[in-house]
Motif scaffolding. Sequence first.
Motif, mmCIF file in Angstrom:
data_model
loop_
_atom_site.group_PDB
_atom_site.id
_atom_site.type_symbol
_atom_site.label_atom_id
_atom_site.label_comp_id
_atom_site.label_asym_id
_atom_site.label_seq_id
_atom_site.Cartn_x
_atom_site.Cartn_y
_atom_site.Cartn_z
ATOM 1 N N LEU A 27 3.432 -5.132 -6.216
ATOM 2 C CA LEU A 27 2.961 -4.543 -4.967
ATOM 3 C C LEU A 27 2.391 -5.548 -3.986
ATOM 4 C CD1 LEU A 27 1.011 -1.439 -6.351
ATOM 5 C CD2 LEU A 27 3.268 -1.424 -5.274
ATOM 6 N N THR A 28 2.157 -6.768 -4.420
ATOM 7 C CA THR A 28 1.418 -7.722 -3.601
ATOM 8 C C THR A 28 2.244 -8.970 -3.310
ATOM 9 O OG1 THR A 28 0.435 -8.647 -5.618
ATOM 10 C CG2 THR A 28 -0.831 -6.966 -4.450
ATOM 11 N N GLY A 33 -2.263 -10.329 -0.842
ATOM 12 C CA GLY A 33 -2.354 -9.123 -0.032
ATOM 13 C C GLY A 33 -1.276 -8.124 -0.409
ATOM 14 N N LEU A 34 -1.442 -6.884 0.060
ATOM 15 C CA LEU A 34 -0.429 -5.871 -0.194
ATOM 16 C C LEU A 34 0.867 -6.203 0.534
ATOM 17 C CD1 LEU A 34 -2.309 -2.442 0.032
ATOM 18 C CD2 LEU A 34 -1.180 -3.418 -1.968
ATOM 19 N N VAL A 39 5.534 -1.541 -1.297
ATOM 20 C CA VAL A 39 4.927 -0.217 -1.432
ATOM 21 C C VAL A 39 5.892 0.844 -0.928
ATOM 22 C CG1 VAL A 39 3.033 1.277 -0.705
ATOM 23 C CG2 VAL A 39 2.576 -1.116 -1.279
ATOM 24 N N ASP A 40 6.467 0.608 0.236
ATOM 25 C CA ASP A 40 7.406 1.578 0.801
ATOM 26 C C ASP A 40 8.620 1.778 -0.094
ATOM 27 O OD1 ASP A 40 5.759 1.952 2.961
ATOM 28 O OD2 ASP A 40 6.935 0.740 4.357
ATOM 29 N N ALA A 41 9.119 0.714 -0.698
ATOM 30 C CA ALA A 41 10.280 0.828 -1.573
ATOM 31 C C ALA A 41 9.963 1.714 -2.779
ATOM 32 C CB ALA A 41 10.726 -0.562 -2.023
ATOM 33 N N LEU A 102 -7.614 -0.189 1.183
ATOM 34 C CA LEU A 102 -6.350 -0.662 1.744
ATOM 35 C C LEU A 102 -5.162 -0.103 0.972
ATOM 36 C CD1 LEU A 102 -7.335 -4.409 2.292
ATOM 37 C CD2 LEU A 102 -7.140 -2.621 4.044
ATOM 38 N N LEU A 103 -5.297 -0.047 -0.349
ATOM 39 C CA LEU A 103 -4.215 0.430 -1.191
ATOM 40 C C LEU A 103 -3.915 1.905 -0.926
ATOM 41 C CD1 LEU A 103 -2.318 -0.301 -3.592
ATOM 42 C CD2 LEU A 103 -4.145 0.504 -5.113
ATOM 43 N N VAL A 104 -4.949 2.731 -0.913
ATOM 44 C CA VAL A 104 -4.741 4.163 -0.709
ATOM 45 C C VAL A 104 -4.280 4.447 0.717
ATOM 46 C CG1 VAL A 104 -5.875 6.418 -0.669
ATOM 47 C CG2 VAL A 104 -6.316 4.826 -2.538
#
Length: 401
Positions: A27-28, A33-34, A39-41, A102-104
């Motif tokens: 994820l990072t 960083g994110l 994340v979108d994938a 940031l993650l949520v």
Amino acid sequence: MAAAEQDLRPDVRDARRIVVKIGSSSLTTAAGGLDADRVDALVDVIARHLAAPAAAGSGGGGKELVLVSSGAIAAGLAPLGLDRRPRDLARQQAAASVGQGLLVARYTASFARYGRRVGQVLLTSDDTSRRAHYRNAYRTLDQLLAMGAVPIVNENDTVATDEIRFGDNDRLAALVAHLVRADLLVLLSDVDGLYDGDPTTPGTSLIREVRGPDDLAGVEIGSAGRAGVGTGGMVTKVEAADIAAAAGVPVVLTSATRAADALAGRPVGTYFHRTGRRSAGRLLWLAHASTPRGALVLDEGAVRAVVERRTSLLPAGLAGVEGDFSAGDPVELKDVSGRAVARGLVNFDAREIPRLIGRSTRDLARELGPAYEREVVHRDDLVLLRRRPAEPTAEHSARDR
């Protein structure tokens, strides 16, 4: 039946309630960083799978999914000017505090593209080994799923201490799969499955199926991930798969890039068959997620009563006490040789135990009052341990359901 259908894993294809775990490295960015694209994938895969029609013969109804997501600490590194995961707990908690939001937020925005809501659920092991907390955690997750939301679960790193940490999200995911009575657990990382050696070494092979511990005899399992931003490696994933499979939940272990194939039931990664039966109750959490705060030493008669007859532990069976704990804390139950035979939630403080050793509840009640006419550890708060540490064998009682 078409050849493509015959190649599918039926238990995976037909799973209605699924737990997916994704690791930090998937994820990072390398900087910590994110990675919004990653994340979108992942969200693309999950949303499309949830929208797919139920398979014929799967019992009908829509699919439900709980996402156990690492990445909070990793996401907080760059914003706090940290170039690597800190070793001390205080800075880990600070990074988690920044990164969890940031993650949520990233998941919220990504799932919104599909009209999906998310709900954040942060857990510590202390939340789930105690009966009332366990029930509350189940009800929250079950209600979120019933309302069509996707629960995003993570360890509550901002408040968890060393004594109440799960240790890694692989184990957390296995326990969440048990908690929500999932039909399937999918563990996603940056490796496409379990190999019989170092995947980078020529001649190693992917292990496609695991039916039990004997299938892994002699297999060299790596202990560290490649990206260096997470806490687990292949060892924790195999341990998590063993926990889930023993609780009646099949497991697929593969890479995040094969998530769509894994959820569809295609034969990717490593498939861990069920090795035990599904059960309801929090005793699995007590066995695998709790950290004992001390120990009670049992005489031979008490060991036989607890292990063979599955009785509660009474004061008369006590032979000693170790550590400093409070009523309600998890403790190990040991025989006189020091071997742990069980784990349970104790009803007395450590300082009270010496005056209870070897005495009957009737005598204690007469001398100290009715509060002392009870078990030291009730059988409904007790789980037996096998030769391997923290593997439950006790039946789950109705009080745990």
